[in-house]
Design an enzyme around this catalytic site. Structure first.
Site, PDB file in Angstrom:
ATOM      1  N   GLY A 198       0.781  -1.235   0.000  1.00  0.00           N
ATOM      2  CA  GLY A 198       0.000   0.000   0.000  1.00  0.00           C
ATOM      3  C   GLY A 198       0.810   1.281   0.000  1.00  0.00           C
TER       4      GLY A 198
ATOM      5  N   GLU B 185      -5.972  -4.102  -4.377  1.00  0.00           N
ATOM      6  CA  GLU B 185      -4.985  -5.199  -4.347  1.00  0.00           C
ATOM      7  C   GLU B 185      -5.515  -6.354  -3.501  1.00  0.00           C
ATOM      8  OE1 GLU B 185      -0.946  -2.511  -4.950  1.00  0.00           O
ATOM      9  OE2 GLU B 185      -1.608  -2.954  -2.941  1.00  0.00           O
TER      10      GLU B 185
END
Ligand code: 5RP
Length: 234
Positions: A113, A121
């Site tokens: 991230g 994701e």
């Protein structure tokens, strides 16, 4: 029909890619696994981008037909430039997904991230039967949180509530609101939310679930106990 001038065509990764040679080796490895008619989940970050470039080379040379389900605008734009068709999860599941990571511990728990794309994701990793995490040596850590914070995507109106709850319930070392580069003020995610970067000295089992349970949290960049395979160039 193609645009005469497409601004997408002038885009590259845009920044210098750290440890590029190492990343290109794992990129080649994943590109070699692509087969005709596959649908691939494509993660974000420079390693995923390099893998996509290698895949696009094979697609062109071997006239393969593939589709990508992307995790960020940056990767969707790269697909457009590289002429890889994209699809959404509504049209089917990926055969497998590849992605990068910021930190990987000995139990294959991850922090992701840095690029702010952890919500999609995680969605793609959960939707995929198999996920490959592409890494260079700088990503391997003894303990999660050594070099990176855990990013937490937060619904804007819930910002102070979530920051307070994180502090009270999980006692992190510090919490910072991620600021934008190229814009004044906080970073706004592709989903219109904010990111709190949460620095921990220790991340016990159950932390991912504890973060997610706070009202206003969209998703965190902590991935604990996922069925992933790590590709590390050695
Ligand atoms: C983006 C991510 C990336 O996969 C992670 O930050 C790794 O990036 P890079 O491959 O550029 O080192 O999680 O949200």
């Amino acid at each position: 029909m193609k645009w005469n001038d497409n601004i997408i065509d002038s885009l590259d990764w845009g920044k210098d890619i750290a440890r590029r040679a190492e990343k290109e080796k794992v990129a080649n490895r994943i590109a070699a696994m692509v087969e005709d008619n596959m649908t691939l989940g494509v993660g974000s970050g420079s390693t995923s981008y390099l893998a996509l470039v290698k895949i696009a080379e094979r697609v062109k040379q071997e006239r393969l037909k593939i589709r990508a389900i992307t995790t960020s605008l940056e990767i969707a734009m790269a697909c457009a430039r590289l002429e890889i068709p994209t699809a959404g999860l509504e049209s089917g599941r990926p055969d497998w997904t590849f992605d990068g990571a910021d930190e990987i511990d000995p139990n294959k728990h991850l922090i992701k991230g840095r690029g702010g794309a952890m919500f999609k994701e995680k969605l793609l990793i959960n939707a995929s039967p198999k996920t490959f995490i592409l890494a260079d040596h700088s990503k391997m850590v003894k303990r999660l949180g050594e070099n990176f914070p855990v990013p937490v995507e937060v619904f804007p109106q819930a910002l102070t509530y979530v920051a307070n709850a994180l502090q009270q319930e999980l006692r992190p070392r510090c919490i910072k609101l991620r600021m934008a580069e190229g814009k004044d003020g906080p970073l706004i995610t592709e989903n219109g939310n904010l990111i709190l970067d949460v620095w921990f000295d220790y991340i016990p089992a159950g932390t991912e679930r504890a973060i997610k349970q706070i009202t206003g949290v969209i998703e965190s960049g902590l991935f604990m106990g996922y069925d992933i395979e790590v590709f590390l160039n050695s």
